[in-house]
Write a protein that holds these residues in place. Sequence first.
Motif, PDB file in Angstrom:
ATOM      1  N   UNK A  49     -11.945 -11.873 -35.497  1.00 40.38           N
ATOM      2  CA  UNK A  49     -13.308 -11.565 -35.051  1.00 40.38           C
ATOM      3  C   UNK A  49     -14.025 -12.819 -34.562  1.00 40.38           C
ATOM      4  N   UNK A  50     -13.852 -13.911 -35.260  1.00 39.49           N
ATOM      5  CA  UNK A  50     -14.492 -15.161 -34.834  1.00 39.49           C
ATOM      6  C   UNK A  50     -13.907 -15.628 -33.501  1.00 39.49           C
ATOM      7  N   UNK A  70     -20.912  -8.260 -28.912  1.00 40.24           N
ATOM      8  CA  UNK A  70     -21.063  -9.014 -30.160  1.00 40.24           C
ATOM      9  C   UNK A  70     -21.505  -8.089 -31.291  1.00 40.24           C
ATOM     10  N   UNK A  71     -22.422  -7.181 -31.012  1.00 41.10           N
ATOM     11  CA  UNK A  71     -22.872  -6.232 -32.044  1.00 41.10           C
ATOM     12  C   UNK A  71     -21.725  -5.332 -32.491  1.00 41.10           C
ATOM     13  N   UNK A  72     -20.924  -4.890 -31.549  1.00 40.29           N
ATOM     14  CA  UNK A  72     -19.786  -4.040 -31.902  1.00 40.29           C
ATOM     15  C   UNK A  72     -18.797  -4.807 -32.772  1.00 40.29           C
ATOM     16  N   UNK A  73     -18.516  -6.052 -32.412  1.00 34.07           N
ATOM     17  CA  UNK A  73     -17.566  -6.858 -33.177  1.00 34.07           C
ATOM     18  C   UNK A  73     -18.115  -7.186 -34.560  1.00 34.07           C
ATOM     19  N   UNK A  74     -19.402  -7.496 -34.650  1.00 36.08           N
ATOM     20  CA  UNK A  74     -19.988  -7.887 -35.943  1.00 36.08           C
ATOM     21  C   UNK A  74     -20.116  -6.700 -36.883  1.00 36.08           C
ATOM     22  N   UNK A  75     -20.591  -5.573 -36.378  1.00 35.31           N
ATOM     23  CA  UNK A  75     -20.867  -4.449 -37.263  1.00 35.31           C
ATOM     24  C   UNK A  75     -19.659  -3.560 -37.531  1.00 35.31           C
ATOM     25  N   UNK A  76     -18.649  -3.657 -36.714  1.00 39.35           N
ATOM     26  CA  UNK A  76     -17.401  -2.923 -36.952  1.00 39.35           C
ATOM     27  C   UNK A  76     -16.243  -3.899 -36.766  1.00 39.35           C
ATOM     28  N   UNK A  78     -13.074  -4.456 -37.712  1.00 39.03           N
ATOM     29  CA  UNK A  78     -11.710  -4.081 -37.367  1.00 39.03           C
ATOM     30  C   UNK A  78     -11.679  -3.339 -36.036  1.00 39.03           C
ATOM     31  N   UNK A  79     -12.429  -2.248 -35.947  1.00 42.94           N
ATOM     32  CA  UNK A  79     -12.443  -1.444 -34.734  1.00 42.94           C
ATOM     33  C   UNK A  79     -13.046  -2.221 -33.562  1.00 42.94           C
ATOM     34  N   UNK A  80     -14.093  -2.996 -33.811  1.00 43.79           N
ATOM     35  CA  UNK A  80     -14.726  -3.768 -32.744  1.00 43.79           C
ATOM     36  C   UNK A  80     -13.792  -4.787 -32.118  1.00 43.79           C
ATOM     37  N   UNK A  82     -10.482  -4.645 -32.103  1.00 48.17           N
ATOM     38  CA  UNK A  82      -9.448  -3.908 -31.368  1.00 48.17           C
ATOM     39  C   UNK A  82      -9.997  -3.416 -30.033  1.00 48.17           C
ATOM     40  N   UNK A  83     -11.198  -2.833 -30.052  1.00 46.10           N
ATOM     41  CA  UNK A  83     -11.803  -2.341 -28.814  1.00 46.10           C
ATOM     42  C   UNK A  83     -12.041  -3.480 -27.816  1.00 46.10           C
ATOM     43  N   UNK A  84     -12.506  -4.621 -28.322  1.00 43.15           N
ATOM     44  CA  UNK A  84     -12.766  -5.747 -27.415  1.00 43.15           C
ATOM     45  C   UNK A  84     -11.480  -6.235 -26.751  1.00 43.15           C
ATOM     46  N   UNK A  85     -10.416  -6.380 -27.524  1.00 43.87           N
ATOM     47  CA  UNK A  85      -9.184  -6.902 -26.947  1.00 43.87           C
ATOM     48  C   UNK A  85      -8.511  -5.920 -25.994  1.00 43.87           C
ATOM     49  N   UNK A  86      -8.711  -4.612 -26.198  1.00 41.04           N
ATOM     50  CA  UNK A  86      -8.112  -3.648 -25.292  1.00 41.04           C
ATOM     51  C   UNK A  86      -8.995  -3.295 -24.102  1.00 41.04           C
ATOM     52  N   UNK A  87     -10.304  -3.213 -24.306  1.00 40.64           N
ATOM     53  CA  UNK A  87     -11.196  -2.739 -23.246  1.00 40.64           C
ATOM     54  C   UNK A  87     -12.204  -3.774 -22.760  1.00 40.64           C
ATOM     55  N   UNK A  88     -12.541  -4.761 -23.553  1.00 41.10           N
ATOM     56  CA  UNK A  88     -13.610  -5.683 -23.203  1.00 41.10           C
ATOM     57  C   UNK A  88     -13.192  -6.891 -22.416  1.00 41.10           C
ATOM     58  N   UNK A  89     -11.917  -7.159 -22.358  1.00 40.45           N
ATOM     59  CA  UNK A  89     -11.469  -8.362 -21.660  1.00 40.45           C
ATOM     60  C   UNK A  89     -11.283  -8.071 -20.250  1.00 40.45           C
TER      61      UNK A  89
END
Length: 89
Positions: A49-50, A70-76, A78-80, A82-89
């Motif tokens: 996450x960091x 950042x809010x998605x990663x901080x508040x979730x 595990x899921x945040x 995963x979502x960032x690495x698959x969809x946010x990049x």
Amino acid sequence: MQARIQRILSTTLVALIAVTVAGCGPNLFDRIGNFWSLGCCGAIIVILDIIALIELAGSPRSVGNKLLWAAIIIFMPVLGCILYYFFGR
């Protein structure tokens, strides 16, 4: 003007959803506060996450988009992540 209002409303809605979901389990701040009591998997989640947040800060995205991810990663955590690495990049 209309697009700006829609952007503010959508950002507010996502923030409210993130705050609501954050009450369902430990968020990143809770995990970091108890870092040494985490197991191996918990420590890996915090580290990933960091890394995701550092990568997000250096990305050429708009400020609103960065805050949303950042809010998605901080508040979730595990899921945040995963979502960032698959969809946010």
